[in-house]
Design an enzyme around this catalytic site. Structure first.
Site, PDB file in Angstrom:
ATOM      1  N   GLU A 169      12.635  95.655 -12.689  1.00  0.00           N
ATOM      2  CA  GLU A 169      11.317  95.345 -12.266  1.00  0.00           C
ATOM      3  C   GLU A 169      11.180  93.943 -11.792  1.00  0.00           C
ATOM      4  OE1 GLU A 169       8.052  96.965 -14.157  1.00  0.00           O
ATOM      5  OE2 GLU A 169       6.658  95.975 -13.298  1.00  0.00           O
ATOM      6  N   LYS A 304       3.803  93.740 -24.583  1.00  0.00           N
ATOM      7  CA  LYS A 304       2.847  93.651 -23.439  1.00  0.00           C
ATOM      8  C   LYS A 304       1.651  94.753 -23.949  1.00  0.00           C
ATOM      9  CE  LYS A 304       2.164  94.659 -18.308  1.00  0.00           C
ATOM     10  NZ  LYS A 304       2.723  94.684 -17.167  1.00  0.00           N
ATOM     11  N   GLU A 308      -2.106  96.672 -17.633  1.00  0.00           N
ATOM     12  CA  GLU A 308      -1.200  97.625 -16.747  1.00  0.00           C
ATOM     13  C   GLU A 308      -0.822  98.612 -17.230  1.00  0.00           C
ATOM     14  OE1 GLU A 308       1.416  94.590 -14.671  1.00  0.00           O
ATOM     15  OE2 GLU A 308      -0.273  93.678 -13.552  1.00  0.00           O
ATOM     16  N   ARG A 351     -10.387  87.468 -12.193  1.00  0.00           N
ATOM     17  CA  ARG A 351      -9.299  87.713 -13.025  1.00  0.00           C
ATOM     18  C   ARG A 351      -8.948  86.380 -13.964  1.00  0.00           C
ATOM     19  NH1 ARG A 351      -3.765  90.240 -10.733  1.00  0.00           N
ATOM     20  NH2 ARG A 351      -2.490  89.560 -12.382  1.00  0.00           N
ATOM     21  N   ASP A 380      -1.133  85.000 -11.721  1.00  0.00           N
ATOM     22  CA  ASP A 380       0.289  85.571 -11.972  1.00  0.00           C
ATOM     23  C   ASP A 380       1.327  84.955 -11.006  1.00  0.00           C
ATOM     24  OD1 ASP A 380       1.936  87.364 -12.507  1.00  0.00           O
ATOM     25  OD2 ASP A 380       1.109  89.173 -11.414  1.00  0.00           O
ATOM     26  N   GLU A 402       5.163  81.174 -20.531  1.00  0.00           N
ATOM     27  CA  GLU A 402       6.029  82.162 -19.837  1.00  0.00           C
ATOM     28  C   GLU A 402       6.183  81.644 -18.130  1.00  0.00           C
ATOM     29  OE1 GLU A 402       5.444  86.295 -20.648  1.00  0.00           O
ATOM     30  OE2 GLU A 402       5.316  86.759 -18.414  1.00  0.00           O
ATOM     31  N   GLU A 408       9.479  86.603  -7.689  1.00  0.00           N
ATOM     32  CA  GLU A 408       8.639  87.618  -7.338  1.00  0.00           C
ATOM     33  C   GLU A 408       7.587  87.325  -6.193  1.00  0.00           C
ATOM     34  OE1 GLU A 408       6.068  89.458 -10.455  1.00  0.00           O
ATOM     35  OE2 GLU A 408       4.741  90.887  -9.175  1.00  0.00           O
TER      36      GLU A 408
HETATM   37  O1  GCW Z   1       3.536  89.930 -11.928  1.00  0.00           O
HETATM   38  C1  GCW Z   1       3.097  91.118 -12.555  1.00  0.00           C
HETATM   39  C2  GCW Z   1       4.280  91.911 -12.070  1.00  0.00           C
HETATM   40  C3  GCW Z   1       4.600  93.064 -12.768  1.00  0.00           C
HETATM   41  C4  GCW Z   1       4.900  92.703 -14.196  1.00  0.00           C
HETATM   42  C5  GCW Z   1       3.513  92.140 -14.888  1.00  0.00           C
HETATM   43  C6  GCW Z   1       3.720  91.539 -16.098  1.00  0.00           C
HETATM   44  C7  GCW Z   1       6.202  93.534 -16.033  1.00  0.00           C
HETATM   45  O2  GCW Z   1       3.745  92.366 -10.690  1.00  0.00           O
HETATM   46  O3  GCW Z   1       5.797  93.838 -12.267  1.00  0.00           O
HETATM   47  O4  GCW Z   1       5.129  93.890 -15.099  1.00  0.00           O
HETATM   48  O5  GCW Z   1       3.236  90.908 -13.842  1.00  0.00           O
HETATM   49  O6  GCW Z   1       3.901  90.451 -16.264  1.00  0.00           O
HETATM   50  O7  GCW Z   1       3.492  92.238 -17.129  1.00  0.00           O
END
Ligand code: GCW
Length: 702
Positions: A169, A304, A308, A351, A380, A402, A408
């Protein structure tokens, strides 16, 4: 020969120049190294490989001091080797933290020696790699007196690799290197990956994705039915993990697994995973025992939860602390740790405020062996975000920062975007937690359970990272996790020399390209004033986070007729008030808010004047244009290396920079048209096309 199938990265060990050859040979052509532990066998292998490459000849390996030699290299602990006990202060070595090491040039019975010593075998691995790095970088070794200890106790790489499926991923370097179908059969590549990690001081690896279960969305990186991440916790799975762990153990890297919160239900058909249910508690205790029976040095679980689509304690009306503590209790008797992610958000208007609102009230409620893992920014991994407010809010909780090594949102496997400067900005940010001079890096260094985690970047691709230049991000991540005080220039210089050799023109050019690449990306992907999420982020199948499409998610950047940006001030979403007062005051006022974050914190009129008199909209235009100019310039600088860098790597990077120019232009054109359409204000220099539809740009099909 592995190096033909895939790259050696920064461990190329090219022959050293004449300048130091004699002294290196005197002190390192003979090696007296301790034997016994798995780590020591790794040390000997690395010395064989490294010294053969650097000096053009295999070293002689001895199990006693080679009295006939003019000099030698001694690697071991003072307890095991009298010669070392004679040469260094035993107390000083004993006082070193786990992983710390000492390197000294000494004269011993008339011989010119170098001693690499440590209190743990893992420290000997790091010391060995450090000495080899010094030689790779052409440093003199006749007068060494080095003492190093890792600033952060835990330095972990989190793979978002989907076991069995072998997809990654947000990975842009091909399939996962972990071949779970064939495990417990091992591959040479695991050894080489462990070497890369250990060479920069990484001491933990999470083998599988935090998304352990099929999410509702069938994204481009979907999961398949059949074996999934949570199945690594079965007997069959653990046998495979144990095999992989045996390779990483030699390099001092501890194994971790991401687990699904509902594992008792998924694996053993329980009808609940409620953290307060005694049967569930017992299930996790038993599971932890099974794990430690199979892998005694297992590091712990990464989770996690309630994010999501993943299961979590919210499914049972419990808090994140109740949820994490359940697993912590199960792991505690074995010395394991829970890494609980703070990446939790739902349908809040902003968010950015959510992680703090969720976790700050739980400060002090987590067990000692829980680490709360917080992304560097509140949203993010955007090209630039302010530092997460949680770093200043959780003084009774072990925190980990983290960072995302995989790119990405910063050009993926194509764009050159060197992230060390971004990470330095995060680590050096003054949270003001303990008064002025309290940088983020202090929040998670020093304490046993705290540390740094990086989202992994490698895949099966011969380059490992999808782009030769992105190897620098993996290197830099490890070096910063080891020592966040290292400056960017030092890290860059080390990486370029190890990877491309010491030719000054090459070192200068590549260092310069890396140095300018992140600012360029920020400019063309965001306009440089703190906007985020201008990329394609639409329906799940196309959620690629690569293509420009500011119209897709207007809520992230607050674009309207009257202006742009999100109001996160006290009068707006209130996000700013989550910072310490002094920081909050600076961000709260557009006059004092740093320009590079202005529109993250403020919704401002298009014609709001910046300090130098330029308007917001004009600055956005200018930055988008200059970002593209910079990428063109990076490409020119790389082209100047056509005759000095080997053909394979030269062409690979050149092709990517060609593509980056095309993509940067696309970003620029999409963004400036969008700004123009909403502001109605033309670019002063007439560069912006006057009529462009407000469109969602679909990702390219190829
Ligand atoms: O950045 C987002 C990503 C997801 C990712 C999520 C996370 C692993 O688009 O792909 O999932 O964060 O950090 O959990």
């Amino acid at each position: 020969m592995p190096s033909e199938a895939y790259d050696d990265c920064w461990l190329r060990y090219e022959p050293v120049g004449d300048e130091h050859h004699d002294s290196y040979r005197t002190r390192c052509a003979n090696v007296y190294a301790s034997v016994g532990s798995p780590e020591l066998s790794a040390v000997r292998d690395e010395l064989r490989r490294g010294i053969s490459g650097l000096l053009g000849r295999e070293p002689h390996l001895w199990q006693h001091p080679p009295r006939s030699a003019a000099g030698f290299l001694a690697v071991g602990t003072p307890e095991e080797m009298a010669m070392i006990a004679d040469s260094v202060s035993i107390d000083r070595v004993a006082a070193l933290d786990d992983g710390g090491f000492r390197i000294r040039s000494v004269e011993w019975e008339g011989a010119d020696c170098v001693v690499v010593t440590a209190s743990t075998d893992r420290g000997l691995v790091y010391g060995t790699f450090h000495l080899l790095r010094l030689m790779t970088n052409g440093c003199p070794i006749d007068d060494l007196d080095v003492t190093e200890e890792p600033a952060n106790h835990e330095r972990v790489i989190d793979h978002w690799d989907n076991p069995f499926r072998r997809s990654v991923e947000r990975g842009y370097a091909g399939p996962s290197i972990f071949d779970w179908e064939r495990l417990p059969n091992l591959r040479e590549r695991y050894v080489d990956y462990a070497r890369l990690l250990a060479s920069v001081g990484i001491n933990g690896v999470v083998f599988n994705n935090v998304n352990t279960k099929i999410p509702d969305r069938a994204s481009a990186n979907e999961f398949v039915s059949g074996k999934a991440g949570w199945q690594l916790l079965t007997e069959d799975g653990l046998e495979r993990v144990a095999a992989l762990a045996s390779v990483f153990r030699r390099y001092g890297v501890r194994p971790y697994l991401s687990v699904n919160y509902a594992a008792p239900m998924l694996i053993d058909d329980y009808d609940t995973a409620d953290p307060l249910d005694p049967d569930v508690e017992e299930w996790w205790e038993r599971k932890a025992e099974e794990v430690y029976d199979a892998i005694p040095d297992f590091g712990g679980f990464l989770v996690k939860a309630d994010s999501e689509g993943q299961n979590g304690p919210y499914d049972y009306g419990r808090t994140h602390a109740e949820g994490a503590n359940l697993l912590a209790r199960a792991l505690a008797p074995h010395g394991g740790r829970v890494w609980w992610r703070a990446f939790v958000y739902a349908d809040h208007d902003d968010r950015a405020v959510q992680a703090y609102e969720t976790f700050e009230p739980l400060n002090g409620e987590f067990h000692d062996n829980v680490t709360l893992q917080v992304k560097n920014g509140p949203v993010d991994f955007q090209p630039r975000e302010p530092v997460s407010t949680l770093f200043g809010a959780m003084d009774e909780t072990d925190l980990a920062c983290e960072l995302q090594v995989t790119q990405e949102y910063t050009g993926q496997g194509v764009h050159t975007c060197y992230l060390v400067p971004q990470w330095k900005e995060v680590l050096d940010f003054d949270t003001h937690v303990g008064g002025e001079g309290s940088p983020t890096k202090n929040v998670f260094s020093g304490s046993e359970g705290a540390g740094i985690a990086g989202v992994g970047v490698v895949g099966e691709d011969p380059t490992w990272t999808g782009n030769y230049l992105s190897q620098a991000n993996l290197y830099g991540f490890g070096r910063l996790a080891w020592n966040p005080d290292l400056d960017t220039e030092t890290i860059t210089d080390e990486w370029v020399r190890g990877t491309f050799g010491g030719d000054p023109a090459v070192v200068d050019t590549i260092s310069g390209i890396l140095h300018d690449s992140w600012p360029a990306t920020i400019d063309y992907e965001t306009g440089g004033l703190g906007l985020i999420h201008m990329m394609y982020n639409g329906e799940a199948r196309l959620e690629n986070h690569y293509d420009p499409s500011p119209a897709a998610w207007p809520g992230y950047h607050g674009t309207s007729e009257d202006g742009i940006g999100i109001d996160r001030t006290s009068g707006g979403s209130g996000y700013v008030d989550q910072y310490y007062e002094l920081v909050a005051e600076i961000y709260d006022d557009p006059e004092t808010c740093p320009e590079e974050l202005l529109l993250f914190f403020h919704h401002l009129p298009w014609e709001y004047e910046l300090t130098d008199g330029t308007t917001v909209v004009q600055r956005l235009y200018d930055n988008c244009f200059s970002g593209v100019e910079m990428v063109r310039d990076l490409r020119e600088r790389w082209r100047a290396l056509a005759d000095t860098v080997d053909d394979r790597r030269y062409r690979h990077v050149a092709e990517r920079l060609d593509e980056q120019v095309v993509q940067a232009e696309r970003w620029r054109d999409t963004l400036v048209a969008f700004f123009y359409e909403h502001s109605g204000i033309p670019d002063e220099h007439g560069r912006v096309p006057l009529a462009e539809p407000n469109r969602v740009v679909p990702p390219r099909e190829d």
